[in-house]
Scaffold this motif. Structure first.
Motif, mmCIF file in Angstrom:
data_model
loop_
_atom_site.group_PDB
_atom_site.id
_atom_site.type_symbol
_atom_site.label_atom_id
_atom_site.label_comp_id
_atom_site.label_asym_id
_atom_site.label_seq_id
_atom_site.Cartn_x
_atom_site.Cartn_y
_atom_site.Cartn_z
ATOM 1 N N LEU A 109 -7.004 -3.622 0.472
ATOM 2 C CA LEU A 109 -6.344 -2.478 1.101
ATOM 3 C C LEU A 109 -4.887 -2.379 0.676
ATOM 4 N N MET A 110 -4.224 -3.494 0.523
ATOM 5 C CA MET A 110 -2.800 -3.511 0.191
ATOM 6 C C MET A 110 -2.514 -3.167 -1.266
ATOM 7 N N PHE A 111 -3.354 -3.672 -2.180
ATOM 8 C CA PHE A 111 -2.998 -3.618 -3.589
ATOM 9 C C PHE A 111 -4.009 -2.956 -4.521
ATOM 10 N N ILE A 112 -5.243 -2.795 -4.084
ATOM 11 C CA ILE A 112 -6.273 -2.337 -5.019
ATOM 12 C C ILE A 112 -6.848 -0.977 -4.637
ATOM 13 N N MET A 113 -7.095 -0.779 -3.358
ATOM 14 C CA MET A 113 -7.713 0.469 -2.915
ATOM 15 C C MET A 113 -6.885 1.683 -3.324
ATOM 16 N N ARG A 114 -7.551 2.683 -3.868
ATOM 17 C CA ARG A 114 -6.877 3.924 -4.218
ATOM 18 C C ARG A 114 -6.637 4.733 -2.944
ATOM 19 N N ALA A 115 -5.387 4.955 -2.636
ATOM 20 C CA ALA A 115 -5.021 5.730 -1.449
ATOM 21 C C ALA A 115 -3.635 6.307 -1.693
ATOM 22 N N PRO A 116 -3.365 7.479 -1.138
ATOM 23 C CA PRO A 116 -2.056 8.112 -1.365
ATOM 24 C C PRO A 116 -0.919 7.296 -0.774
ATOM 25 N N MET A 117 0.205 7.286 -1.474
ATOM 26 C CA MET A 117 1.387 6.559 -1.010
ATOM 27 C C MET A 117 2.439 7.529 -0.469
ATOM 28 N N GLU A 118 2.021 8.758 -0.158
ATOM 29 C CA GLU A 118 2.983 9.772 0.263
ATOM 30 C C GLU A 118 3.745 9.355 1.516
ATOM 31 N N GLN A 119 3.054 8.736 2.473
ATOM 32 C CA GLN A 119 3.725 8.343 3.704
ATOM 33 C C GLN A 119 4.807 7.313 3.420
ATOM 34 N N ILE A 120 4.509 6.383 2.511
ATOM 35 C CA ILE A 120 5.502 5.372 2.139
ATOM 36 C C ILE A 120 6.700 6.042 1.465
ATOM 37 N N LYS A 121 6.426 7.023 0.604
ATOM 38 C CA LYS A 121 7.502 7.743 -0.086
ATOM 39 C C LYS A 121 8.366 8.524 0.898
ATOM 40 N N ASN A 122 7.749 8.976 1.994
ATOM 41 C CA ASN A 122 8.478 9.778 2.974
ATOM 42 C C ASN A 122 9.346 8.941 3.909
ATOM 43 N N GLU A 123 9.051 7.643 3.975
ATOM 44 C CA GLU A 123 9.837 6.764 4.827
ATOM 45 C C GLU A 123 11.175 6.464 4.152
ATOM 46 N N GLU A 124 12.217 6.271 4.959
ATOM 47 C CA GLU A 124 13.512 5.939 4.386
ATOM 48 C C GLU A 124 13.460 4.612 3.641
ATOM 49 N N LYS A 125 12.716 3.654 4.208
ATOM 50 C CA LYS A 125 12.567 2.363 3.550
ATOM 51 C C LYS A 125 11.148 1.865 3.777
ATOM 52 N N TRP A 126 10.591 1.233 2.736
ATOM 53 C CA TRP A 126 9.282 0.598 2.882
ATOM 54 C C TRP A 126 9.562 -0.838 3.320
ATOM 55 N N LYS A 127 9.792 -1.001 4.620
ATOM 56 C CA LYS A 127 10.367 -2.230 5.156
ATOM 57 C C LYS A 127 9.587 -3.484 4.786
ATOM 58 N N ALA A 128 8.297 -3.519 5.122
ATOM 59 C CA ALA A 128 7.535 -4.748 4.909
ATOM 60 C C ALA A 128 7.352 -5.055 3.429
ATOM 61 N N GLY A 129 7.021 -4.026 2.639
ATOM 62 C CA GLY A 129 6.826 -4.238 1.210
ATOM 63 C C GLY A 129 8.102 -4.700 0.536
ATOM 64 N N GLU A 130 9.231 -4.070 0.887
ATOM 65 C CA GLU A 130 10.513 -4.438 0.302
ATOM 66 C C GLU A 130 10.942 -5.838 0.743
ATOM 67 N N CYS A 131 10.564 -6.218 1.947
ATOM 68 C CA CYS A 131 10.930 -7.529 2.462
ATOM 69 C C CYS A 131 10.236 -8.631 1.661
#
Length: 204
Positions: A109-131
């Motif tokens: 789900l985190m790295f392989i599944m094809r799914a839109p990243m629009e919500q992540i792009k809309n967030e000011e920061k991708w907190k967990a991923g960036e951490c």
């Protein structure tokens, strides 16, 4: 318990129910085939109820994504106590692989599944991923400063390290390691041994 506290608890319980259902449906059916309607049917509520908590399917996926990355980050930061950054880097790599092997559904789900990243792009920061990625950057930066690894541009090195461990886990999660024709335990040892060889090649 005060009415306000009870309502907050019930609201959180409903959010958790939606997230748990969506997680299983995303993993079972894929992102595209999972709809708000199918999630609603699974938890036996109306779609309107789900929209009280999430604006759309993307937002639900984003929350699940964040939760998974938060778990990974906590696992990685267990190695804060390792003073030598090169040893810490190796421990991070092994923990990353172990996380993927023990949580193949989450990893998919985190790295392989094809799914839109629009919500992540809309967030000011991708907190967990960036951490999580930031922890890798910090460790690699220390390795470079202390000349523990061959000199190279920090972000290039980070992508190289991440791509290597991601490739190992992805091959395993998607059952491509069967080409080795080994027992599962032996296959896992090959992954860790591959990491050890990769780390040896990074050293100065």
């Amino acid at each position: 318990m005060a009415i306000k506290e009870r309502k907050e608890r019930e609201k959180q319980e409903m959010r958790n129910l939606i997230i748990e259902s969506a997680t299983q449906l995303f993993l079972k059916q894929g992102y595209d085939k999972t709809s708000i309607r199918s999630i609603a049917d699974d938890i036996e509520y109306s779609p309107a109820t789900i929209y009280l908590y999430f604006k759309d399917k993307d937002e639900i996926f984003y929350v699940i994504h964040e939760n998974a990355f938060d778990i990974l980050d906590k696992h990685l930061r267990q190695h804060d106590g390792i003073a030598d950054p090169f040893e810490r880097l190796g421990a991070i790599g092994r923990t990353y692989i172990k996380f993927g092997l023990e949580n193949p559904d989450y990893y998919d789900l985190m790295f392989i599944m094809r799914a839109p990243m629009e919500q992540i792009k809309n967030e000011e920061k991708w907190k967990a991923g960036e951490c999580a990625f930031g922890y890798l950057l910090t460790t690699l930066s220390e390795c470079l400063e202390q000349k523990k690894i061959r000199p190279a541009e920090l972000h290039v090195t980070a992508i190289m390290v991440w791509s290597f461990v991601h490739g190992l886990v992805s091959l395993y999660v998607r059952e491509r390691m069967c080409i080795l024709m080994m027992e599962d335990d032996a296959t896992r040892e090959v992954l860790y041994s591959s990491l050890d060889l990769f780390m040896a090649n990074l050293k100065t």
